[in-house]
Design a protein around this motif. Sequence first.
Motif, PDB file in Angstrom:
ATOM      1  N   ASN A   1       0.811  -1.302   0.155  1.00 53.03           N
ATOM      2  CA  ASN A   1       0.077   0.139   0.052  1.00 53.03           C
ATOM      3  C   ASN A   1       0.756   1.315  -0.250  1.00 53.03           C
ATOM      4  O   ASN A   1       0.209   2.390   0.225  1.00 53.03           O
ATOM      5  N   GLY A   2       2.138   1.257  -0.300  1.00 49.96           N
ATOM      6  CA  GLY A   2       2.913   2.237  -0.238  1.00 49.96           C
ATOM      7  C   GLY A   2       2.743   3.098  -1.583  1.00 49.96           C
ATOM      8  O   GLY A   2       2.057   3.327  -2.357  1.00 49.96           O
ATOM      9  N   THR A   3       4.167   3.561  -1.874  1.00 50.91           N
ATOM     10  CA  THR A   3       4.354   4.636  -3.082  1.00 50.91           C
ATOM     11  C   THR A   3       3.892   3.841  -4.275  1.00 50.91           C
ATOM     12  O   THR A   3       4.351   2.770  -4.426  1.00 50.91           O
ATOM     13  N   ALA A   4       3.098   4.549  -5.290  1.00 54.03           N
ATOM     14  CA  ALA A   4       2.671   3.886  -6.443  1.00 54.03           C
ATOM     15  C   ALA A   4       1.487   2.936  -6.290  1.00 54.03           C
ATOM     16  O   ALA A   4       1.341   2.122  -7.223  1.00 54.03           O
TER      17      ALA A   4
ATOM     18  N   THR B   1      -5.648  -8.278  -3.189  1.00 52.59           N
ATOM     19  CA  THR B   1      -5.928  -7.454  -2.176  1.00 52.59           C
ATOM     20  C   THR B   1      -4.766  -6.634  -1.845  1.00 52.59           C
ATOM     21  O   THR B   1      -3.530  -6.825  -2.389  1.00 52.59           O
ATOM     22  N   ILE B   2      -4.845  -5.510  -1.148  1.00 52.35           N
ATOM     23  CA  ILE B   2      -3.832  -4.563  -0.456  1.00 52.35           C
ATOM     24  C   ILE B   2      -3.534  -5.116   0.698  1.00 52.35           C
ATOM     25  O   ILE B   2      -4.428  -5.190   1.414  1.00 52.35           O
TER      26      ILE B   2
ATOM     27  N   PHE C   1     -11.238  -9.269  -0.498  1.00 48.80           N
ATOM     28  CA  PHE C   1     -10.323  -9.355  -1.729  1.00 48.80           C
ATOM     29  C   PHE C   1     -11.100  -8.545  -2.858  1.00 48.80           C
ATOM     30  O   PHE C   1     -12.404  -8.407  -2.669  1.00 48.80           O
ATOM     31  N   SER C   2     -10.478  -8.077  -3.912  1.00 52.48           N
ATOM     32  CA  SER C   2     -11.247  -7.201  -5.020  1.00 52.48           C
ATOM     33  C   SER C   2     -11.094  -7.839  -6.346  1.00 52.48           C
ATOM     34  O   SER C   2      -9.997  -8.704  -6.425  1.00 52.48           O
TER      35      SER C   2
ATOM     36  N   GLY D   1     -10.735  -0.139  -0.110  1.00 55.08           N
ATOM     37  CA  GLY D   1     -10.406  -0.362  -1.503  1.00 55.08           C
ATOM     38  C   GLY D   1      -9.880   0.561  -2.478  1.00 55.08           C
ATOM     39  O   GLY D   1      -9.737   0.636  -3.796  1.00 55.08           O
ATOM     40  N   VAL D   2      -9.682   1.932  -1.827  1.00 53.90           N
ATOM     41  CA  VAL D   2      -9.091   2.822  -2.568  1.00 53.90           C
ATOM     42  C   VAL D   2      -7.773   2.993  -1.821  1.00 53.90           C
ATOM     43  O   VAL D   2      -7.425   2.665  -0.736  1.00 53.90           O
TER      44      VAL D   2
END
Length: 715
Positions: free
Chosen positions: A376-379, A401-402, A630-631, A663-664
């Motif tokens: 979930n970090g940069t980019a 998933t993130i 999950f997405s 999810g964003v």
Amino acid sequence: MDITAQLAEELKLKPANVEAAIKLIDEGNTIPFIARYRKEATGNMDDAALRALDERLAYLRNLEQRKHDVILLIDAQGKLTPELEAQINAATQLQRVEDLYKPYRKKRLTRAQKAREAGLEPLANMIIMQASAKGSALDAAAAYVNEEAGFGTPELALAGASDIVAEVVAEDPENVADIRAFTQATANIEVEATDPAEKTPYEPYYAYAEPVAKIPNHRILAIDRGEREGKLRVRVGVDGAAATARLAARWPRRQGVFAPVLDAAIADGYKRLMAPSLEREARARLTVRAQTDAIGVFAKNLEGLLSARPVRGARVLALDPGYRNGCKMAVLDETGKLLDHGIVYPTKPRHDVAGAKREFARLVKKDHVNTIVIGNGTASRETEEVVSEFIAESAPELRYTIVNEAGASVYSASELASQEYPDLDVSTRGAMSLGRRLQDPLAELVKIPPQSIGVGQYQHDLDQKELGRALGNVVEDVVNRVGVDVNTASASLLGYVSGITPAVAKNIVVYREEMGAFTSRAQLKKVPKLGPKAYLNAAGFLRITGGKNPLDATSVHPESYDVAKEVLKRAGVAASELERGGVPDIESRVGSVGALAGELDCGVLTLIDIVTELKKPGRDPRDDAPEVVFSRAALSIEDLQPGMELKGTVRNVVDFGAFVDVGVHQDGLVHISKMANRFVKHPSDVVRVGDTVHVWVEKVDLDRKKISLSMVQGK
């Protein structure tokens, strides 16, 4: 003080159980071992209750030792009276002991001490006692003039005697206790900016005041940080006139020639000697209170994170996003073994989306990937969009998933990671860590210092020693609650097992590598430095699957194997049934557990645990945790609209609310006021890290990238 009785009263426990717990702790047994395997002795105290007892026990023992030391110190001065000794022995707090000792503590030469040495104490006693005197106070002081000592006039002598009175007032334990309570109850924290024109995150506190008794903990930590950074000035505002009046009320008959002198000495004692230390103490108490609360929240969050459900059967493509240096990839099989690794460049500046999708397709097909994990970090947001498009276009059966990548860089650059994967670069280790966090969060996160995992608030402002101790206890409790496979666990994981030190954990791994997999718990006794006490504490938490004795794969302690075998015998089943999933109907087979406990000379609580374990051996308590969300399609903050219902995962809990991943790229905040249709004292009373929650979008601030959520529809 009878410490056992005191603990029993404070913690609302039976004295016999407290005494047994103290004895077990003193014998070197660990909290997890006592909680799990000595329930009869402790009255079924859980690990939280035992840790509370252990901490309070240490405090009370320290208190008793300090009482002993203070009594000896005062007695050495020839000033110990039976009344003072009784007061010290009756004290229930260290603060009270220090207050009683304060008048006798050796200190630098004070104005009062100088006056005493000049022979002015009798004059001070006259002021305190409001003695009758002919003429004025100065006339009385003339008899105590001492030019050699610096008190060459009646005015100077009277001033010196007043200094003695002020110190007596300020050091009186009852005065101190009373004004301390008054300060805590009535003072305000008053804050102002060092530079009102400067824009900083602390602008809400540029002209701010709030009662000490009511200020919330997260605000205390924010103000403390602003003061440390030189952006805020902070003081404790106290009604000095009211405080002085409280002190003066202790001498109700102020009359005669010494009355104004006593009034002035009382006021001086408060303003010069009491107020500064009590105001500092009030600030320190607030900071300790806030830090204690923050550490408690951090601990709860960490427990939730470590207790997250493992995703079994996941063959993972783990992505550690980045811009200029690309997106690092690692493919892991179901056991976390590395199958492939590489780099793609789906984001700027290269923006090779097509190339990234081709590489994803190749790895998914070659390694039978069924799950994609994105840090979930940069980019992260841009990488998620590419993954979502890839799934929609080429692999609709895939899910993604993130995961929170906090601490991944700490692990990947650590000596431990270098030892585990000496042939891999730092970026590949980081991507592997992300994938393994999904497969088995506990096994992976124990490799990272708990402070670096990133759940909580103001973690870098907290007492790092206390934070480390509290978080270490959480990790130990969760690891032992789950149990550890001795043949697959890393040294990091083994090091948190009850009774196992980091050095012994390494010895277990070395023994395993040299001698092959353990086939029985008894083999652990051959591991260097794993002595009888360590074995007693550890054995029940270490699992051996497929070994010689099926009971070795359960949480049944070796000391209870004979009982467990007899239970199986009475149930009419062989021990081998444990390897096939246990004996679901064992309770109906053995009848009354209470009666059976008597026949087998076994405690009822212990037998209940044994029967439960035989019913479903090696059950992982994390299976009761919420499933991972999950997405298959990416959302952006622009897609969110007020009123939209979403399902999300709680990522962090703080004093004022909870941050939820919906999810964003940005986590949304559920304020404490939007968590339930009732008053919520603290967010942790409603949710914990890892929970799956339904939320409704309240407000979206695109400019500030902030999302406000509610857990109550329409609220």
